[in-house]
Design a protein around this motif. Sequence first.
Motif, PDB file in Angstrom:
ATOM      1  N   ALA A 117      -3.697   0.121   1.334  1.00 54.22           N
ATOM      2  CA  ALA A 117      -2.761   1.438   1.298  1.00 54.22           C
ATOM      3  C   ALA A 117      -1.290   1.064   1.397  1.00 54.22           C
ATOM      4  CB  ALA A 117      -3.123   2.317   2.046  1.00 54.22           C
ATOM      5  N   ALA A 118      -0.810  -0.047   2.008  1.00 55.23           N
ATOM      6  CA  ALA A 118       0.396  -0.472   1.999  1.00 55.23           C
ATOM      7  C   ALA A 118       1.265  -0.736   0.734  1.00 55.23           C
ATOM      8  CB  ALA A 118       0.419  -1.718   2.888  1.00 55.23           C
ATOM      9  N   HIS A 119       0.470  -1.051  -0.459  1.00 56.44           N
ATOM     10  CA  HIS A 119       1.040  -1.325  -1.598  1.00 56.44           C
ATOM     11  C   HIS A 119       1.790  -0.011  -2.152  1.00 56.44           C
ATOM     12  CE1 HIS A 119      -0.876  -5.097  -1.803  1.00 56.44           C
ATOM     13  NE2 HIS A 119      -2.226  -4.756  -1.923  1.00 56.44           N
ATOM     14  N   THR A 165     -10.795   3.860  -5.315  1.00 54.90           N
ATOM     15  CA  THR A 165     -10.789   2.550  -5.813  1.00 54.90           C
ATOM     16  C   THR A 165     -10.574   1.634  -4.595  1.00 54.90           C
ATOM     17  OG1 THR A 165     -10.910   2.817  -7.800  1.00 54.90           O
ATOM     18  CG2 THR A 165     -10.696   0.728  -7.323  1.00 54.90           C
ATOM     19  N   THR A 166      -9.173   1.842  -4.016  1.00 53.87           N
ATOM     20  CA  THR A 166      -8.736   1.370  -2.820  1.00 53.87           C
ATOM     21  C   THR A 166      -9.565   1.494  -1.802  1.00 53.87           C
ATOM     22  OG1 THR A 166      -6.596   1.650  -3.635  1.00 53.87           O
ATOM     23  CG2 THR A 166      -6.770   1.265  -1.275  1.00 53.87           C
ATOM     24  N   ARG A 176      -5.427   6.755   6.409  1.00 52.67           N
ATOM     25  CA  ARG A 176      -6.134   5.423   6.396  1.00 52.67           C
ATOM     26  C   ARG A 176      -5.678   4.300   7.022  1.00 52.67           C
ATOM     27  NH1 ARG A 176     -10.096   2.469   3.650  1.00 52.67           N
ATOM     28  NH2 ARG A 176      -9.359   0.600   2.878  1.00 52.67           N
ATOM     29  N   THR A 177      -6.304   3.542   7.719  1.00 57.46           N
ATOM     30  CA  THR A 177      -5.844   2.470   8.374  1.00 57.46           C
ATOM     31  C   THR A 177      -6.319   1.137   7.555  1.00 57.46           C
ATOM     32  OG1 THR A 177      -7.697   2.039   9.896  1.00 57.46           O
ATOM     33  CG2 THR A 177      -5.920   3.402  10.835  1.00 57.46           C
ATOM     34  N   ARG A 236      -2.536  -2.787  -7.123  1.00 59.24           N
ATOM     35  CA  ARG A 236      -1.120  -2.708  -6.447  1.00 59.24           C
ATOM     36  C   ARG A 236      -0.228  -2.199  -7.548  1.00 59.24           C
ATOM     37  NH1 ARG A 236       1.481  -8.432  -6.093  1.00 59.24           N
ATOM     38  NH2 ARG A 236      -0.710  -8.943  -6.475  1.00 59.24           N
ATOM     39  N   CYS A 237      -0.500  -2.397  -8.992  1.00 64.07           N
ATOM     40  CA  CYS A 237       0.550  -1.939  -9.825  1.00 64.07           C
ATOM     41  C   CYS A 237       0.101  -0.615 -10.362  1.00 64.07           C
ATOM     42  CB  CYS A 237       0.658  -3.067 -11.141  1.00 64.07           C
ATOM     43  SG  CYS A 237       1.338  -4.288 -10.384  1.00 64.07           S
TER      44      CYS A 237
END
Length: 546
Positions: free
Chosen positions: A272-274, A264-265, A302-303, A317-318
């Motif tokens: 992806a930083a989350h 989903t991201t 992934r960038t 995020r959660c």
Amino acid sequence: MMEPPISLSGPNDGSGNTARHAVHDGLPGGNAGRADAASVVFGHDRLTIEDILALAHRTRVARLSTAPAWQDRIRRGVNALHAHLAAGRPVYGVTTGYGDACVVDVPASLIEALPAQLTRYHGCGMGEWLDDDAVRAVLACRLASLAQGYSAVRPELLEALLHLLAHDVLPRIPAEGSVGASGDLTPLSYVAATLIGERDVMYRGRICAASDALAATGGAPIRLAPKEGLALMNGTAVMTALASLAFARSRTLARLASRLTALTTVALDGRAAHFHPTLFDAKPHEGQREAARWIRDDLAGRTEPPEARLQDRYSLRCAPHVVGVLVDALSWVRRDVENEINSANDNPLIDPDTGEVHHGGNFYGGHIAFAMDSLKTAVANIADLMDRQLALLVDDKFNNGLPRNLSGATGPRAPINHGFKAVQIGASAWAAEALKHTMPASVFSRSTESHNQDKVSMGTIAARDCLRVLMLTEQVAAAHTLAVAQAVRLRARLSPGDAPLPGALRQWLGAVAAHSPFVEEDRALEYELRAVRAWLADGGDLPHDD
């Protein structure tokens, strides 16, 4: 002919048999230990949930220990009971009636007839039939308890249970009728009835009389000795079996929800930083850390898109914080379920070392009840998480440029195509029903049986509820899986220059496509959803760290 069993434990081919499992019709020779990986040995080592599942799925076979010390322990328990009877001492359920009738003395001339009477008057179960995997797990859990050596049952009874597993003679067990103390009396009466050649069984995919199936497999009905009816029925084998099946499916869902979060991201051009490890070192719940690691591994390389939101919505995020609750819950659920598997949970217990008779309440299924009430809540939260992610994917106000409802149609027919609109509605319905079922069963104790069973666990109802929540959550997962596979393809169509997916995600989406290809033109997706749900419940080709 009665209706076929309805699955409570997982993917089913419609006949009550899980088609993925090989059948071994016959009992191999003896084995002294568990060195043979193809065997689960009762009376040797502590058993695990995986041992019960292996027998449920017929990937391993059951054996009794040939260790002289264990065999002697079983005989000493029987001898201790006989010594009490010879001395004229009262023993509940042997020289007395059952339950509130414990004040009724049974004449010596009727002691031999008493066990079969218990099986007969408890033949009043209702509801759906447990499916084949669940029944095998029940047989394995009951055998595990009796093999502890506290139940004063003869080796012949243990061999008779082993015969049912070895030849796949499966009692027809109705799911409803147990309050979880005195254990699973009514459903387990169907196991006891099979051993004495009464009621119906499933054998080779057909319903037949227990006596006929026993004869066809070289067995014969047994006559229950004093206490053996009570030993078979007065325990937690049904709730524990269902809990073992629920544990495995919940573990798969935790891994699946993490993978779907990663996809989903990608589909939403999220961040992806989350899932950076520092975040999860700062709040060190181990399950949360593990879920974040799974997502990071799937997104490796992934960038971050330059136009990405600074912070994605909570359902992305959660996600590790939601999935992590389930992962951490599974650690203590395993502890409690495996303690129950390896317990003597009938009443009374006969100490084979001292000869003492202990009247107690080990049939009470409180730990299983609480574990299943808790697990179904954690699982339902996964349903809700996936439903929220799916809602973002289909809504063109939130999906960062993807087509409305993930429609794959282009050209003049595009206006009449609606993509995943109805699938999202269905997923929302399934998630809502899963959430509704999270009401804890364990707090609904009822006083029964003339106020003798005046505080009961409701453990079997809790386990059945958990399996229902799992089924609904797997349906949400199937919808989310098809939708996110569609969304990733659509994102690639919009941004053909983006870096390719990481290999693990690309390979997994290929497996999804084998079940359900890209939806270019609207089509009915029911059978694809059913196939994907069954595939996911069976592991879904997901990696396993354990």
